[in-house]
Design an enzyme around this catalytic site. Structure first.
Site, mmCIF file in Angstrom:
data_model
loop_
_atom_site.group_PDB
_atom_site.id
_atom_site.type_symbol
_atom_site.label_atom_id
_atom_site.label_comp_id
_atom_site.label_asym_id
_atom_site.label_seq_id
_atom_site.Cartn_x
_atom_site.Cartn_y
_atom_site.Cartn_z
ATOM 1 N N SER A 68 31.945 35.359 32.268
ATOM 2 C CA SER A 68 32.972 36.388 32.412
ATOM 3 C C SER A 68 33.285 36.601 33.882
ATOM 4 C CB SER A 68 32.511 37.708 31.777
ATOM 5 O OG SER A 68 33.550 38.663 31.793
ATOM 6 N N ASP A 69 34.510 37.049 34.135
ATOM 7 C CA ASP A 69 34.905 37.391 35.500
ATOM 8 C C ASP A 69 35.901 38.545 35.446
ATOM 9 O OD1 ASP A 69 34.787 36.468 38.439
ATOM 10 O OD2 ASP A 69 36.923 36.786 38.077
ATOM 11 N N THR A 70 35.805 39.440 36.404
ATOM 12 C CA THR A 70 36.687 40.605 36.454
ATOM 13 C C THR A 70 37.307 40.722 37.836
ATOM 14 O OG1 THR A 70 35.336 41.799 34.828
ATOM 15 C CG2 THR A 70 36.835 43.107 36.185
ATOM 16 N N GLY A 105 38.300 38.030 32.252
ATOM 17 C CA GLY A 105 38.246 36.847 31.407
ATOM 18 C C GLY A 105 36.861 36.723 30.804
#
Length: 201
Positions: A68-70, A105
């Site tokens: 995940s990435d923010t 994501g």
């Protein structure tokens, strides 16, 4: 039962997975997070989520891996994690009284197949006083947060309105994550129930 791996060192993502009853290992992914030339924020965030999940699967072959990435995005510009207290102050001043996007994501790799989702939430900050920005930065909370704030912490004081997924703003969209896990043959409810039955035997 197949092992699940979280390819992230984020304690917030780990807490969210625990919230939905998931049992997992943590294997942070070390990837190059430099944006590509002319890359949109949307593409960047989802690409990093996929690359983290794929990197994690290389460390733990055969496992189901979550990446995940923010990113906090203001006017199309990605605001990363502040390098200094001064950077954090500048970011928060820019966010003051505006609506920005938090893009997260999430990707799941299972048996060599990577599926991903992008979730976008709109967050509006009230007008912030310089004194409270400096007081917030002095707590140290902004320093490991995209955009220089954490909605689940003291930074939540600044949020006037949120449209979209709260968990995505924290760092992991739970609805989309559960859907990806189910698509990979790991439905959250059935998995949780089977663990509870095993404990009761």
């Amino acid at each position: 039962m197949q092992s699940v791996v979280l390819a992230s060192a984020s304690p917030r993502r780990a807490e969210l997975l625990k919230q939905i009853g998931l049992s997992f290992l943590v294997q942070p992914a070390d990837i190059d997070e430099t944006p590509e030339s002319n890359e949109s924020a949307e593409h960047y965030v989802e690409r990093l989520a996929r690359e983290k999940a794929l990197a994690g699967s290389a460390f733990k072959p055969g496992s189901l891996v979550i990446g995940s990435d923010t990113s906090v995005v203001l006017g199309g510009r990605i605001l990363g994690k502040p390098a200094t207290a001064g950077d954090a102050i500048v970011m928060l001043q820019a966010l003051s009284g505006t609506t920005h996007q938090v893009m997260t994501g999430v990707a799941v790799v299972h048996e060599g197949v990577c599926e991903s989702r992008l979730v976008v939430a709109d967050v509006r900050f009230r007008e912030l006083l310089t004194a409270e920005i400096k007081a917030y930065v002095a707590t140290g909370e902004p320093m490991d947060k995209a955009g220089g704030y954490g909605i689940q912490g003291r930074g939540g004081i600044f949020v006037e309105e949120l449209r979209g997924s709260y968990s995505a703003v924290v760092g992991l969209p739970l609805q989309e994550t559960a859907a990806l896990l189910a698509g990979a043959g790991y439905p959250v409810w059935e998995t949780w129930n089977s663990r509870q039955e095993s404990r009761n035997e």
